[in-house]
Design an enzyme around this catalytic site. Structure first.
Site, PDB file in Angstrom:
ATOM      1  N   SER A 103       0.817  -1.207   0.000  1.00 23.69           N
ATOM      2  CA  SER A 103       0.000   0.000   0.000  1.00 23.69           C
ATOM      3  C   SER A 103       0.857   1.266   0.000  1.00 23.69           C
ATOM      4  O   SER A 103       1.623   1.508  -0.918  1.00 23.69           O
ATOM      5  CB  SER A 103      -0.954  -0.041   1.205  1.00 23.69           C
ATOM      6  OG  SER A 103      -1.913   0.970   1.141  1.00 23.69           O
ATOM      7  N   ASP A 240      -2.526   6.032  -3.309  1.00 22.13           N
ATOM      8  CA  ASP A 240      -1.349   5.428  -2.687  1.00 22.13           C
ATOM      9  C   ASP A 240      -0.856   4.303  -3.591  1.00 22.13           C
ATOM     10  O   ASP A 240      -1.348   4.130  -4.709  1.00 22.13           O
ATOM     11  CB  ASP A 240      -1.669   4.928  -1.279  1.00 22.13           C
ATOM     12  CG  ASP A 240      -2.813   3.931  -1.255  1.00 22.13           C
ATOM     13  OD1 ASP A 240      -3.592   3.892  -2.227  1.00 22.13           O
ATOM     14  OD2 ASP A 240      -2.937   3.173  -0.278  1.00 22.13           O
ATOM     15  N   ASP A 242      -1.181   1.089  -3.850  1.00 16.63           N
ATOM     16  CA  ASP A 242      -2.075   0.076  -4.418  1.00 16.63           C
ATOM     17  C   ASP A 242      -3.449   0.634  -4.752  1.00 16.63           C
ATOM     18  O   ASP A 242      -4.360  -0.112  -5.104  1.00 16.63           O
ATOM     19  CB  ASP A 242      -2.200  -1.129  -3.475  1.00 16.63           C
ATOM     20  CG  ASP A 242      -2.973  -0.813  -2.204  1.00 16.63           C
ATOM     21  OD1 ASP A 242      -3.051   0.368  -1.823  1.00 16.63           O
ATOM     22  OD2 ASP A 242      -3.493  -1.759  -1.580  1.00 16.63           O
ATOM     23  N   ASP A 244      -6.001   1.881  -3.162  1.00 20.11           N
ATOM     24  CA  ASP A 244      -7.253   1.703  -2.425  1.00 20.11           C
ATOM     25  C   ASP A 244      -7.620   2.970  -1.657  1.00 20.11           C
ATOM     26  O   ASP A 244      -8.675   3.039  -1.040  1.00 20.11           O
ATOM     27  CB  ASP A 244      -7.193   0.485  -1.495  1.00 20.11           C
ATOM     28  CG  ASP A 244      -6.126   0.582  -0.413  1.00 20.11           C
ATOM     29  OD1 ASP A 244      -5.321   1.539  -0.450  1.00 20.11           O
ATOM     30  OD2 ASP A 244      -6.088  -0.303   0.459  1.00 20.11           O
TER      31      ASP A 244
END
Length: 445
Positions: A103, A240, A242, A244
């Site tokens: 992340s 960010d 990843d 999400d």
């Protein structure tokens, strides 16, 4: 007691003491055995995705080996956002999904997130069962029973099509700068926003495996603020590693955090009849300003512990349709089983396009109270929070603040720290109250 899985999967220094290829192989194999009911008539299928960090290639190979050694077929979807992997698990009717990402963490870290059938995050008891099953069984699949590997060439197209069908308004007329953090959104986000009708300026969208989250993205908004002003954009979107998460920047370069994004979406969804039970789910870290704004609008706020897994649990338990965190994790269960930064951004821009309002105008519904957060080192964080002296000090502070502020003391999940958070009508009052409480907490040592 949790041993391996944290609040968002397994995470650590890639190829370090914890997160090794051997562990990745063992976790994937155990997940395949735990999550898939034995059915000799069919072979289980697992979706595997990753963000662009260099160690993801190594860990992907280990995960695929683990899955296939347990008799599951692995479908590699390549570099994609975490919510895309969750979507593809459901879209393909797969039995489980594995996302390899850390992340917003720095590049040397990595992680393994698991999804069950339907693209849902795993409950604690299932994660513990996977940990308990890390040792390989005495008998494993051989011959034709060993899993196979294939790629999914249209993974990006499938995900973008899903996002576009979830966007209620074309984005024509909007100019957006999107900071992709040199992460998983680098290809998908600019293409998706452009297909939705926006004029897109892509920022930090050239991942090389090393530069992910390096001074860019949702944890470092400075470059995005400047770019929005330079390009005369209507807004900026920050993801960010990843993707999400979604944070935003208005046309003047001011940050619009997850609280204000949730407020904008809550009002839009209630207007459209989509806000189930006229309720928003947020964590205890959301600013009191959000609660006051929603109260004035006649929208209830359900509060959970910190962590998107707890938001998800409350959303599912109550059948609610919107929840999230101040950090930019926003969940829309009608359209996604986990936080989806791209979906959030699309819905936010659609509200701007529909109302022909600026982001600053829409965000003004929430007037954040000054907030002070202090980390206090202690010997025993649980005992410190439970002590009579601390409890009495918190009660006195709450009485002083009344309905114009609040106090939150929270033990750190990983360190011997107590996090002291105070919101008040003025920054001076918040600082003064936080300093007084921090001294009392520290004295418990």
């Amino acid at each position: 007691m949790r041993r391996l899985f944290g609040t968002d999967g397994v995470r650590g220094l890639a190829n370090g003491e914890l997160l090794t290829p051997e562990l990745a192989l063992a976790v994937a194999a155990s997940a395949a055995r735990v999550l898939v009911e034995h059915d000799p008539s069919r072979r289980p299928v697992a979706v595997v995705g990753r963000d662009p960090r260099a160690s993801g290639e190594m860990l992907e190979a280990a995960v695929v080996a683990g899955l296939t050694s347990a008799g599951a077929d692995a479908v590699r979807v390549g570099v994609l956002p975490t919510p895309a992997v969750a979507f593809l698990v459901a879209d393909l009717g797969a039995d489980l999904g594995v996302m390899i990402s850390a992340s917003h963490n720095p590049m040397p870290d990595n992680g393994i997130k698991l999804f069950a059938a339907g693209g849902h995050k795993l409950p604690d008891d299932v994660e513990l069962a996977i940990e308990d099953g890390l040792e390989p069984p005495a008998i494993r699949p051989t011959g034709s029973a060993v899993g196979r590997v294939r790629d999914l060439p249209d993974a990006v197209d499938r995900y973008i099509a899903h996002l576009l069908t979830s966007t209620p308004q074309p984005l024509a007329g909007l100019r957006v700068v999107v900071d992709c953090a040199h992460g998983a959104a680098s290809t998908v986000a600019p293409a998706c926003y452009a297909k939705a009708g926006a004029e897109v300026v892509a920022l930090h969208a050239t991942p090389n495996g090393i530069n992910i989250n390096d001074g860019v993205g949702s944890a470092h908004l400075g470059p995005l603020r400047k770019a929005v002003v330079v390009h005369g954009a209507d807004l900026g979107i920050a993801h960010d590693g990843d993707a999400d998460r979604c944070l935003a920047v208005d046309a003047a370069g001011n940050e619009i955090d997850g609280d204000r994004i949730m407020a904008i979406l809550a009002l839009a969804m209630r207007e459209a009849g989509e806000l189930a039970a006229d309720t928003l789910v947020a964590t205890v870290m959301s600013n009191l300003g959000l609660h006051l704004a929603m109260r004035d609008a006649g929208i209830a706020v359900r509060t959970t512990a910190v962590g998107d897994r707890y938001v998800l649990e409350e959303l599912r338990a109550g059948g609610y349709s919107l929840g999230g965190e101040q950090s930019g994790h926003v969940v829309l269960p009608t359209y996604a089983t986990t936080g989806d930064g791209l979906l959030t951004a699309l819905r936010l821009m659609a509200r701007m396009a529909r109302t022909r309002s600026s982001l600053a105008e829409l965000a003004a519904v929430v007037k954040p109270l000054p907030q002070v957060l202090r980390n206090v080192q202690v010997v025993d964080k649980v005992a410190a929070v439970a002590s009579d002296a601390v409890r009495a000090a918190v009660a006195a502070a709450e009485a002083e603040l009344g309905d114009t502020g609040r106090v939150l003391l929270r033990p750190s999940g990983t360190e011997q720290l107590v996090r002291v958070m105070v919101e008040a009508a003025t920054a001076e009052q918040a600082e003064r109250t936080a300093a007084r409480l921090s001294e009392i907490v520290a004295a418990t040592r």
